[in-house]
Design an enzyme around this catalytic site. Structure first.
Site: not given
Ligand code: TYM
Length: 331
Positions: A192, A111, A195
């Protein structure tokens, strides 16, 4: 009963990666574990953002989670910033983590790559994520594959804190699905799915219509050798479609591969399966978003439940690390 926590950023419409990689599991876990799910709006401040948009997306993301099956009577759904303990524990964990280990986070490297100005919060982001998890004594954290490294860091921080200052935190495990743990972009299968603004044709959101889903699946990039075979390295586009069909029908990858000799019928069945799975989510979303005040009220209740757990853990951690507790002469 096991404790589960997970979170999602309010960064636009929830997409198929979020849904299959994580949220679908959250909806199952809520019935078998004491489950906490949050919209992590503080994490949304780590990159350029528009204040009004962040606020709106936070509410929309909560609506999306409810539409995807989270039941606020069964689980605790809340907004991260409503529970001030997250930011406070994050500082204690920043002072537990090292510069070196935060520098090794691949998500930070990706990022920040090529950017002139990177917010300090993007660097310390994993400490805040660790706080989200450790505050709730979570045993299990259902996430997609891309969060594995952050979960490993969370475990390391919990273990280090416990060994330096005494047993304080539960050491959590990541729960990563067997299929669709890394859903790829339909147009750029080497990266992957993320958005939809970044790749509108490559991303299926939970709000896409049946026609949009069919069009995106039809146009999904595959390859020219025409052989139905699961080979993520050489045939990443097709492998992604196979995994999506397996995940959305409950079949194994081998069963899916055995069922087709051509790409066309596989794509046709995938479009049907996805549209079938997402239609009720979209319908519930439309219903719920007509009454944002009820959703806001329900988030307030969720925050109160979350605070009760989080405040006890924070106190424990503050005491352990050596902060003088207000009104106390304990040493
Ligand atoms: P975020 O907001 O990017 O995504 C939320 C969840 O969706 C999963 N995910 C995916 N799984 C499979 N294929 C994909 N292309 C894909 N894109 C997203 C992510 O793995 C996630 O489980 N850092 C985290 C948010 C967070 C969090 C936490 C998660 C903040 N605090 C505490 C667990 C526990 C994030 O940016 O997820």
């Amino acid at each position: 009963m096991a404790r589960v926590l997970s979170g999602v950023q309010p960064s636009g419409s929830l997409h198929l990666g979020n849904y299959l990689g994580a949220i679908r599991q959250w909806a199952l876990d809520q019935f078998v574990a004491d489950s906490f799910y949050c919209v992590v709006d503080l994490h949304g401040l780590t990159a350029e953002h528009d204040p009004g948009e962040l606020r709106q997306r936070t509410l929309e993301t909560a609506v999306g989670l409810l539409a995807a099956g989270l039941d606020p009577e069964v689980c605790t759904l809340f907004v991260q910033s409503h529970v001030h303990e997250h930011a406070e524990l994050s500082w204690l964990l920043e002072c537990t983590a090292t510069f070196g280990e935060l520098s090794r986070m691949t998500q930070f490297k990706d990022k920040s790559l090529g950017r002139e100005s990177v917010r300090a919060g993007l660097f310390t982001y994993p400490a805040l994520m660790a706080a989200d998890i450790l505050l709730y004594d979570a045993d299990r954290v259902p996430v997609g594959e891309d969060q594995r490294q952050h979960l490993e860091l969370t475990r390391d921080l919990a273990l280090r804190f416990n060994s330096r200052y005494g047993e304080t935190f539960v050491v959590p495990e990541a729960a990563i699905p067997k299929v669709a743990a890394r859903v790829m972009d339909l147009q750029h299968p080497e990266r992957k799915m993320s958005k939809s603004v970044e790749s509108p044709l490559g991303t299926i959101t939970i709000l896409d219509s049946r026609d949009e889903i069919a069009r995106k699946v039809r146009k999904a990039v595959t390859d020219t050798d025409g052989e139905v075979r699961y080979d993520p390295d050489r045939k990443p586009g097709l492998a992604n479609l196979i995994e999506l069909l397996a995940a959305s029908t409950g079949r194994s990858v081998d069963e899916v591969v055995g069922g087709y000799t051509r790409y066309g019928p596989l794509k046709g069945d995938l479009a049907e399966a996805l549209a079938g799975a997402l239609a009720p989510v979209k319908a519930r979303y439309e219903q719920l978003s007509a009454d944002p005040a009820s959703v806001a009220a329900l988030l307030e209740k969720g925050a109160a439940k979350a605070s009760a757990v989080a405040s006890a853990t924070l106190r424990r951690a503050q005491q352990a690390i050596g902060l003088l507790m207000p009104g106390s002469a304990d040493r």
